[in-house]
Design an enzyme around this catalytic site. Structure first.
Site, PDB file in Angstrom:
ATOM      1  N   GLU A  17      54.328  52.471  60.828  1.00 22.69           N
ATOM      2  CA  GLU A  17      53.093  53.064  61.362  1.00 22.69           C
ATOM      3  C   GLU A  17      53.115  52.986  62.882  1.00 22.69           C
ATOM      4  O   GLU A  17      53.508  51.972  63.451  1.00 22.69           O
ATOM      5  CB  GLU A  17      51.850  52.315  60.839  1.00 22.69           C
ATOM      6  N   THR A  48      48.438  57.070  63.282  1.00 18.38           N
ATOM      7  CA  THR A  48      47.017  56.849  63.004  1.00 18.38           C
ATOM      8  C   THR A  48      46.147  57.883  63.723  1.00 18.38           C
ATOM      9  O   THR A  48      46.608  58.613  64.611  1.00 18.38           O
ATOM     10  CB  THR A  48      46.568  55.429  63.417  1.00 18.38           C
ATOM     11  N   HIS A  76      47.599  60.554  59.876  1.00 18.35           N
ATOM     12  CA  HIS A  76      46.337  60.055  59.328  1.00 18.35           C
ATOM     13  C   HIS A  76      45.215  61.023  59.747  1.00 18.35           C
ATOM     14  O   HIS A  76      45.275  61.631  60.812  1.00 18.35           O
ATOM     15  CB  HIS A  76      45.993  58.684  59.901  1.00 18.35           C
ATOM     16  N   ARG A 106      38.557  57.913  54.860  1.00 22.79           N
ATOM     17  CA  ARG A 106      37.156  58.063  55.269  1.00 22.79           C
ATOM     18  C   ARG A 106      36.986  57.667  56.732  1.00 22.79           C
ATOM     19  O   ARG A 106      36.284  58.322  57.486  1.00 22.79           O
ATOM     20  CB  ARG A 106      36.258  57.176  54.395  1.00 22.79           C
ATOM     21  N   GLY A 107      37.608  56.540  57.147  1.00 21.09           N
ATOM     22  CA  GLY A 107      37.385  55.990  58.489  1.00 21.09           C
ATOM     23  C   GLY A 107      36.278  54.957  58.459  1.00 21.09           C
ATOM     24  O   GLY A 107      35.455  54.927  57.531  1.00 21.09           O
ATOM     25  N   ASP A 108      36.275  54.091  59.460  1.00 20.74           N
ATOM     26  CA  ASP A 108      35.214  53.083  59.568  1.00 20.74           C
ATOM     27  C   ASP A 108      33.987  53.711  60.200  1.00 20.74           C
ATOM     28  O   ASP A 108      34.098  54.617  61.024  1.00 20.74           O
ATOM     29  CB  ASP A 108      35.701  51.896  60.412  1.00 20.74           C
ATOM     30  N   HIS A 148      38.069  46.474  49.204  1.00 22.28           N
ATOM     31  CA  HIS A 148      37.555  47.001  50.476  1.00 22.28           C
ATOM     32  C   HIS A 148      36.325  46.189  50.877  1.00 22.28           C
ATOM     33  O   HIS A 148      35.528  45.804  50.017  1.00 22.28           O
ATOM     34  CB  HIS A 148      37.193  48.491  50.300  1.00 22.28           C
TER      35      HIS A 148
HETATM   36  P1  FAD Z   1      37.240  55.348  50.747  1.00 24.61           P
HETATM   37  O1  FAD Z   1      38.369  55.542  49.819  1.00 24.61           O
HETATM   38  O2  FAD Z   1      36.229  56.424  50.828  1.00 24.61           O
HETATM   39  O3  FAD Z   1      36.513  53.969  50.357  1.00 24.61           O
HETATM   40  C1  FAD Z   1      35.528  53.417  51.239  1.00 24.61           C
HETATM   41  C2  FAD Z   1      34.555  52.591  50.413  1.00 24.61           C
HETATM   42  O4  FAD Z   1      33.745  53.470  49.651  1.00 24.61           O
HETATM   43  C3  FAD Z   1      35.203  51.621  49.441  1.00 24.61           C
HETATM   44  O5  FAD Z   1      34.421  50.450  49.404  1.00 24.61           O
HETATM   45  C4  FAD Z   1      35.134  52.368  48.098  1.00 24.61           C
HETATM   46  O6  FAD Z   1      35.123  51.488  46.987  1.00 24.61           O
HETATM   47  C5  FAD Z   1      33.818  53.106  48.261  1.00 24.61           C
HETATM   48  N1  FAD Z   1      33.766  54.370  47.486  1.00 24.61           N
HETATM   49  C6  FAD Z   1      34.719  55.305  47.413  1.00 24.61           C
HETATM   50  N2  FAD Z   1      34.313  56.321  46.622  1.00 24.61           N
HETATM   51  C7  FAD Z   1      33.058  56.006  46.206  1.00 24.61           C
HETATM   52  C8  FAD Z   1      32.089  56.660  45.377  1.00 24.61           C
HETATM   53  N3  FAD Z   1      32.346  57.850  44.815  1.00 24.61           N
HETATM   54  N4  FAD Z   1      30.894  56.025  45.176  1.00 24.61           N
HETATM   55  C9  FAD Z   1      30.625  54.819  45.754  1.00 24.61           C
HETATM   56  N5  FAD Z   1      31.511  54.162  46.535  1.00 24.61           N
HETATM   57  C10 FAD Z   1      32.703  54.756  46.773  1.00 24.61           C
HETATM   58  N6  FAD Z   1      40.952  54.108  60.012  1.00 24.61           N
HETATM   59  C11 FAD Z   1      40.958  54.987  61.050  1.00 24.61           C
HETATM   60  O7  FAD Z   1      39.923  55.199  61.689  1.00 24.61           O
HETATM   61  N7  FAD Z   1      42.101  55.646  61.400  1.00 24.61           N
HETATM   62  C12 FAD Z   1      43.280  55.455  60.749  1.00 24.61           C
HETATM   63  O8  FAD Z   1      44.287  56.057  61.100  1.00 24.61           O
HETATM   64  C13 FAD Z   1      43.307  54.520  59.646  1.00 24.61           C
HETATM   65  N8  FAD Z   1      44.439  54.308  58.954  1.00 24.61           N
HETATM   66  C14 FAD Z   1      44.418  53.450  57.863  1.00 24.61           C
HETATM   67  C15 FAD Z   1      45.587  53.281  57.101  1.00 24.61           C
HETATM   68  C16 FAD Z   1      45.600  52.423  56.010  1.00 24.61           C
HETATM   69  C17 FAD Z   1      46.858  52.258  55.206  1.00 24.61           C
HETATM   70  C18 FAD Z   1      44.422  51.711  55.661  1.00 24.61           C
HETATM   71  C19 FAD Z   1      44.434  50.760  54.491  1.00 24.61           C
HETATM   72  C20 FAD Z   1      43.253  51.888  56.395  1.00 24.61           C
HETATM   73  C21 FAD Z   1      43.231  52.759  57.501  1.00 24.61           C
HETATM   74  N9  FAD Z   1      42.082  52.984  58.253  1.00 24.61           N
HETATM   75  C22 FAD Z   1      42.093  53.856  59.316  1.00 24.61           C
HETATM   76  C23 FAD Z   1      40.856  52.233  57.949  1.00 24.61           C
HETATM   77  C24 FAD Z   1      39.961  52.994  56.932  1.00 24.61           C
HETATM   78  O9  FAD Z   1      39.490  54.183  57.522  1.00 24.61           O
HETATM   79  C25 FAD Z   1      38.794  52.073  56.567  1.00 24.61           C
HETATM   80  O10 FAD Z   1      39.272  50.971  55.829  1.00 24.61           O
HETATM   81  C26 FAD Z   1      37.601  52.720  55.900  1.00 24.61           C
HETATM   82  O11 FAD Z   1      36.535  51.740  55.894  1.00 24.61           O
HETATM   83  C27 FAD Z   1      37.801  53.134  54.452  1.00 24.61           C
HETATM   84  O12 FAD Z   1      38.603  54.226  54.374  1.00 24.61           O
HETATM   85  P2  FAD Z   1      39.124  54.765  52.930  1.00 24.61           P
HETATM   86  O13 FAD Z   1      39.826  56.009  53.189  1.00 24.61           O
HETATM   87  O14 FAD Z   1      39.798  53.678  52.201  1.00 24.61           O
HETATM   88  O15 FAD Z   1      37.693  55.063  52.245  1.00 24.61           O
END
Ligand code: FAD
Length: 289
Positions: A17, A48, A76, A106-108, A148
């Site tokens: 990465e 990223t 990403h 999704r992103g933070d 998460h």
């Molecule tokens: P999701 O898959 O949407 O999950 C987020 C939360 O929502 C989880 O708690 C899940 O259980 C819950 N959820 C999902 N679907 C539902 C539903 N239908 N109903 C209710 N709850 C639900 N961040 C950046 O800003 N830029 C990056 O480049 C980046 N790269 C990353 C790479 C990796 C490998 C990882 C592990 C994380 C990265 N992140 C990055 C951080 C990531 O954006 C955050 O961890 C964010 O909080 C969650 O993203 P996600 O895509 O996992 O979200």
């Protein structure tokens, strides 16, 4: 190359990465570091998007630098702060740069963000569906061996992960972890949930003890005592900390490969020497020539 086809050819993959520059004046140094990382010929390099203060506008450009070295790039893309127009603009830019793979996230939540406000995308799975409808990309998603941070239970997190995969995710990349048993337990439960896509283990070689504080508070990752002792012992000796962090990551990787993971994704923090050390020392373990 579309990454969905990678595991048809390989038993175990090595990927890195990288992140885009935080400010414009850093572009050249980041571009050089990323090109050096790509020259190690990993199976792919992910770039990223806006994470840790990185500039999202540079993701397609840095991904193109990876591909110019003959290495597949995984860009990403996050959706939490974007509307549909912005996402389509990003997809157009990635397609124009020749990128075929996206890690759909999704992103933070940014500070002061209202999670209940109406928006085009609520979860990563909404972005996955949007990109599938747009067409032309192989898609990865994020997953969390220790759950998460926002989710009440790991079981519920896995249900949402399965929904995300069923929306069109070809492979998963995990959050970093420092205790391999967390991954093995997660893989067992994921397979029971019916999640069968390749899961790549995210490994962070910790080369700087102070970087851990922020990372751990954001990620919810736990530290095994063995690793805590390393941080305590070497935190004030940067060279020793770097060496110990790389060796710890290498030991994790050997154990992961021995236990049959399909890929290891190393969070290089844009450090070519760290990436090179791992790629060279583990070349036989990873079956690389
Ligand atoms: P999701 O898959 O949407 O999950 C987020 C939360 O929502 C989880 O708690 C899940 O259980 C819950 N959820 C999902 N679907 C539902 C539903 N239908 N109903 C209710 N709850 C639900 N961040 C950046 O800003 N830029 C990056 O480049 C980046 N790269 C990353 C790479 C990796 C490998 C990882 C592990 C994380 C990265 N992140 C990055 C951080 C990531 O954006 C955050 O961890 C964010 O909080 C969650 O993203 P996600 O895509 O996992 O979200």
């Amino acid at each position: 190359m579309k990454l969905k086809d990678l595991w048809k050819e390989k038993d175990v993959t090595l990927s890195f990465e990288a992140f885009p520059p935080k400010k414009d004046s850093d572009f050249v140094s980041v571009a050089l570091a990323v090109a050096e990382i790509a020259r190690l010929k990993p199976d792919f390099v992910s770039v990223t998007y806006g994470a840790g203060g990185g500039t999202s506008a540079y993701t397609p450009q840095i991904a193109k630098i990876v591909q110019d070295q003959g290495v597949t790039a995984l860009a990403h893309l996050t959706c939490v702060s974007s509307d549909r127009n912005r996402i389509h603009h990003e997809l157009d830019a990635l397609r124009a740069a020749g990128i075929e793979n996206i890690l759909a996230l999704r992103g933070d939540y940014p500070e002061g963000y209202d999670p209940t406000a109406p928006r085009d995308y609520r979860y990563a799975q909404d972005l996955v569906k949007e990109i599938r409808a747009y067409g032309g990309f192989s898609l990865g998603g994020a997953c969390y061996p220790e759950g998460h941070v926002e989710c009440h239970s790991q079981a519920e997190d896995l249900v949402h992960l399965r929904e995300k995969v069923e929306s069109g995710v070809d492979f998963l990349v995990t959050q970093m972890f420092f205790d391999n048993s967390a991954l093995y337990s997660f893989l067992y439960r994921a397979r029971q949930e019916g999640i069968t896509v390749p899961v790549l283990a995210g490994i962070m070689p910790v080369t700087n003890a102070s970087q851990m504080t922020r990372i751990l508070s954001l990620s919810g990752t736990t530290l095994p005592n063995r690793f805590r002792m390393i941080l305590d012992k070497f935190r004030d000796r940067p060279d020793a900390m770097k060496q110990a962090g790389v060796v710890y990551a290498a030991e994790q990787m050997v154990d992961l490969v021995a236990n049959g993971v399909q890929g290891v994704h190393v969070y290089t923090m844009n450090k070519p020497d760290v990436a090179a050390g791992l790629a060279e020392h583990l070349s036989k373990v990873l079956g690389r020539t």
